[in-house]
Write a protein that holds these residues in place. Sequence first.
Motif, PDB file in Angstrom:
ATOM      1  N   ASP A 196      14.852  -1.731   3.544  1.00 11.65           N
ATOM      2  CA  ASP A 196      16.141  -1.161   3.183  1.00 11.65           C
ATOM      3  C   ASP A 196      17.131  -2.273   2.836  1.00 11.65           C
ATOM      4  N   PHE A 197      18.382  -1.919   2.636  1.00  8.47           N
ATOM      5  CA  PHE A 197      19.372  -2.896   2.181  1.00  8.47           C
ATOM      6  C   PHE A 197      19.650  -3.973   3.218  1.00  8.47           C
ATOM      7  N   THR A 198      19.307  -3.704   4.492  1.00  9.93           N
ATOM      8  CA  THR A 198      19.513  -4.712   5.541  1.00  9.93           C
ATOM      9  C   THR A 198      18.306  -5.637   5.690  1.00  9.93           C
ATOM     10  N   GLY A 199      17.232  -5.328   4.967  1.00 13.44           N
ATOM     11  CA  GLY A 199      16.017  -6.117   5.098  1.00 13.44           C
ATOM     12  C   GLY A 199      15.069  -5.593   6.154  1.00 13.44           C
ATOM     13  N   GLY A 200      15.451  -4.489   6.807  1.00  9.18           N
ATOM     14  CA  GLY A 200      14.583  -3.904   7.818  1.00  9.18           C
ATOM     15  C   GLY A 200      13.493  -3.044   7.193  1.00  9.18           C
ATOM     16  N   TRP A 201      12.404  -2.881   7.913  1.00 10.21           N
ATOM     17  CA  TRP A 201      11.286  -2.094   7.405  1.00 10.21           C
ATOM     18  C   TRP A 201      11.474  -0.620   7.733  1.00 10.21           C
ATOM     19  N   ARG A 202      11.250   0.230   6.731  1.00  6.39           N
ATOM     20  CA  ARG A 202      11.326   1.680   6.876  1.00  6.39           C
ATOM     21  C   ARG A 202      10.014   2.303   6.403  1.00  6.39           C
ATOM     22  N   VAL A 203       9.756   3.526   6.858  1.00 10.32           N
ATOM     23  CA  VAL A 203       8.528   4.228   6.490  1.00 10.32           C
ATOM     24  C   VAL A 203       8.720   4.908   5.139  1.00 10.32           C
ATOM     25  N   ALA A 204       7.819   4.655   4.218  1.00  9.87           N
ATOM     26  CA  ALA A 204       7.872   5.277   2.897  1.00  9.87           C
ATOM     27  C   ALA A 204       7.421   6.737   2.988  1.00  9.87           C
ATOM     28  N   SER A 205       7.856   7.540   2.019  1.00  9.21           N
ATOM     29  CA  SER A 205       7.554   8.977   2.040  1.00  9.21           C
ATOM     30  C   SER A 205       6.058   9.241   2.017  1.00  9.21           C
ATOM     31  N   TYR A 206       5.297   8.387   1.316  1.00  9.05           N
ATOM     32  CA  TYR A 206       3.843   8.568   1.230  1.00  9.05           C
ATOM     33  C   TYR A 206       3.188   8.556   2.601  1.00  9.05           C
ATOM     34  N   ALA A 207       3.676   7.677   3.486  1.00  4.74           N
ATOM     35  CA  ALA A 207       3.023   7.493   4.793  1.00  4.74           C
ATOM     36  C   ALA A 207       3.726   8.236   5.927  1.00  4.74           C
ATOM     37  N   ARG A 208       4.915   8.768   5.661  1.00  6.05           N
ATOM     38  CA  ARG A 208       5.679   9.411   6.734  1.00  6.05           C
ATOM     39  C   ARG A 208       4.940  10.629   7.295  1.00  6.05           C
ATOM     40  N   ASP A 209       4.831  10.679   8.622  1.00  7.64           N
ATOM     41  CA  ASP A 209       4.146  11.760   9.344  1.00  7.64           C
ATOM     42  C   ASP A 209       2.663  11.872   8.979  1.00  7.64           C
ATOM     43  N   ARG A 210       2.183  10.892   8.241  1.00 10.96           N
ATOM     44  CA  ARG A 210       0.766  10.840   7.883  1.00 10.96           C
ATOM     45  C   ARG A 210       0.110   9.661   8.600  1.00 10.96           C
ATOM     46  N   PHE A 211       0.674   8.482   8.373  1.00 11.99           N
ATOM     47  CA  PHE A 211       0.192   7.283   9.037  1.00 11.99           C
ATOM     48  C   PHE A 211       1.234   6.695   9.995  1.00 11.99           C
ATOM     49  N   LEU A 212       2.503   6.961   9.697  1.00 12.02           N
ATOM     50  CA  LEU A 212       3.592   6.354  10.456  1.00 12.02           C
ATOM     51  C   LEU A 212       4.705   7.358  10.699  1.00 12.02           C
ATOM     52  N   THR A 213       5.518   7.078  11.703  1.00 14.35           N
ATOM     53  CA  THR A 213       6.769   7.787  11.908  1.00 14.35           C
ATOM     54  C   THR A 213       7.820   6.733  12.234  1.00 14.35           C
ATOM     55  N   GLU A 214       9.040   7.152  12.558  1.00 16.89           N
ATOM     56  CA  GLU A 214      10.089   6.185  12.862  1.00 16.89           C
ATOM     57  C   GLU A 214      10.712   6.471  14.222  1.00 16.89           C
ATOM     58  N   ARG A 215      11.067   5.394  14.915  1.00 19.46           N
ATOM     59  CA  ARG A 215      11.789   5.480  16.183  1.00 19.46           C
ATOM     60  C   ARG A 215      13.196   4.949  15.950  1.00 19.46           C
ATOM     61  N   LEU A 252     -11.604  -4.084   9.287  1.00 19.02           N
ATOM     62  CA  LEU A 252     -13.051  -4.294   9.195  1.00 19.02           C
ATOM     63  C   LEU A 252     -13.497  -4.553   7.759  1.00 19.02           C
ATOM     64  N   GLU A 253     -12.712  -4.075   6.790  1.00 19.27           N
ATOM     65  CA  GLU A 253     -13.034  -4.308   5.378  1.00 19.27           C
ATOM     66  C   GLU A 253     -12.367  -5.568   4.840  1.00 19.27           C
ATOM     67  N   ARG A 254     -11.744  -6.353   5.722  1.00 20.43           N
ATOM     68  CA  ARG A 254     -11.078  -7.616   5.361  1.00 20.43           C
ATOM     69  C   ARG A 254      -9.952  -7.406   4.362  1.00 20.43           C
ATOM     70  N   GLN A 255      -9.225  -6.297   4.512  1.00 24.84           N
ATOM     71  CA  GLN A 255      -8.143  -5.993   3.597  1.00 24.84           C
ATOM     72  C   GLN A 255      -6.767  -6.155   4.236  1.00 24.84           C
ATOM     73  N   LEU A 256      -6.732  -6.726   5.428  1.00 23.93           N
ATOM     74  CA  LEU A 256      -5.464  -7.109   6.040  1.00 23.93           C
ATOM     75  C   LEU A 256      -5.288  -8.621   5.875  1.00 23.93           C
ATOM     76  N   ARG A 272       0.815  -1.214   0.000  1.00 21.21           N
ATOM     77  CA  ARG A 272       0.000   0.000   0.000  1.00 21.21           C
ATOM     78  C   ARG A 272       0.851   1.267   0.000  1.00 21.21           C
ATOM     79  N   GLY A 273       2.161   1.098  -0.067  1.00 22.13           N
ATOM     80  CA  GLY A 273       3.043   2.251  -0.124  1.00 22.13           C
ATOM     81  C   GLY A 273       3.366   2.862   1.217  1.00 22.13           C
ATOM     82  N   TRP A 274       3.079   2.127   2.313  1.00 22.50           N
ATOM     83  CA  TRP A 274       3.358   2.641   3.656  1.00 22.50           C
ATOM     84  C   TRP A 274       4.804   2.347   4.073  1.00 22.50           C
ATOM     85  N   LEU A 275       5.311   1.178   3.717  1.00 22.66           N
ATOM     86  CA  LEU A 275       6.619   0.713   4.158  1.00 22.66           C
ATOM     87  C   LEU A 275       7.461   0.257   2.976  1.00 22.66           C
ATOM     88  N   TYR A 276       8.766   0.176   3.204  1.00 20.34           N
ATOM     89  CA  TYR A 276       9.667  -0.449   2.233  1.00 20.34           C
ATOM     90  C   TYR A 276      10.810  -1.084   3.024  1.00 20.34           C
TER      91      TYR A 276
END
Length: 247
Positions: free
Chosen positions: A172-191, A223-227, A166-170
């Motif tokens: 990185d080169f280590t295989g870890g999950w990072r927040v994509a620009s589309y979702a940054r400070d909108r749906f997600l942030t990073e710690r 609730l929309e069964r999209q997960l 959905r463009g929220w995450l991607y």
Amino acid sequence: MTDLILSSNTAPVTMSSREIAELTGSRHDNVKRSAERLAADHILTSPLEGLDFEHRGNAYQEYRFNKRDSLVLVARLSPEFTAAVVDRWQELEAGSNRIPQTLSESLRLAAEMAEKNEQLALANQQQAAQIESLENLFVDGMTPTEFAKRLNGVNCQKVCQALSQRGWLYQDFTGGWRVASYARDRFLTERQSNVPRSSGQVMVRCTPVLLRKGAIHMHKLYLERQLPMKSSWDGQFTHDKSWQGAA
């Protein structure tokens, strides 16, 4: 959303600050504060007049806006929800232009409005239940996977992959999950945290953290069964009772 005012021939059509909050997924207090700032900057065309209401024993105050001011307000709050407000205004204006000419038309219109009010009341109850459920589920600082663990039946191991589609995450080169620009400070942030390595160097690890608006959207997807769901899911949209009241 049962507090709409549908105008007669003389009363103007308005939209309440509470309905704008529901349409945009915002807190009512945030909507009111945004309106007050716009009014202070002389951007709104109508003065803010607070109306007192009571719901489930709780007193609250709301504002009402004409079409122009409501669109200005929602554009400031949440641009992606402007279309929902425009659609709602079309419904309001269509309703205000329906002037019955005969007794039978008046009765038919009254019946239609009663039916619509019943539907709105049911939707309001469902939405209230969803909001209450969400308040019991979400805690600031949660990762998407931690939030998913509280939703009955969700396959938590596949949640990040689903959000990446959905463009929220991607990854990185280590295989870890990072927040994509589309979702940054909108749906997600990073710690960020420092992880010592055997070489003596320190590696910075980034962990996606869910924002409240992101939790609202994830709950809606649930609730929309999209997960991604487990094959053993019982079909019930519930939450883990061991977390009840934890938020």
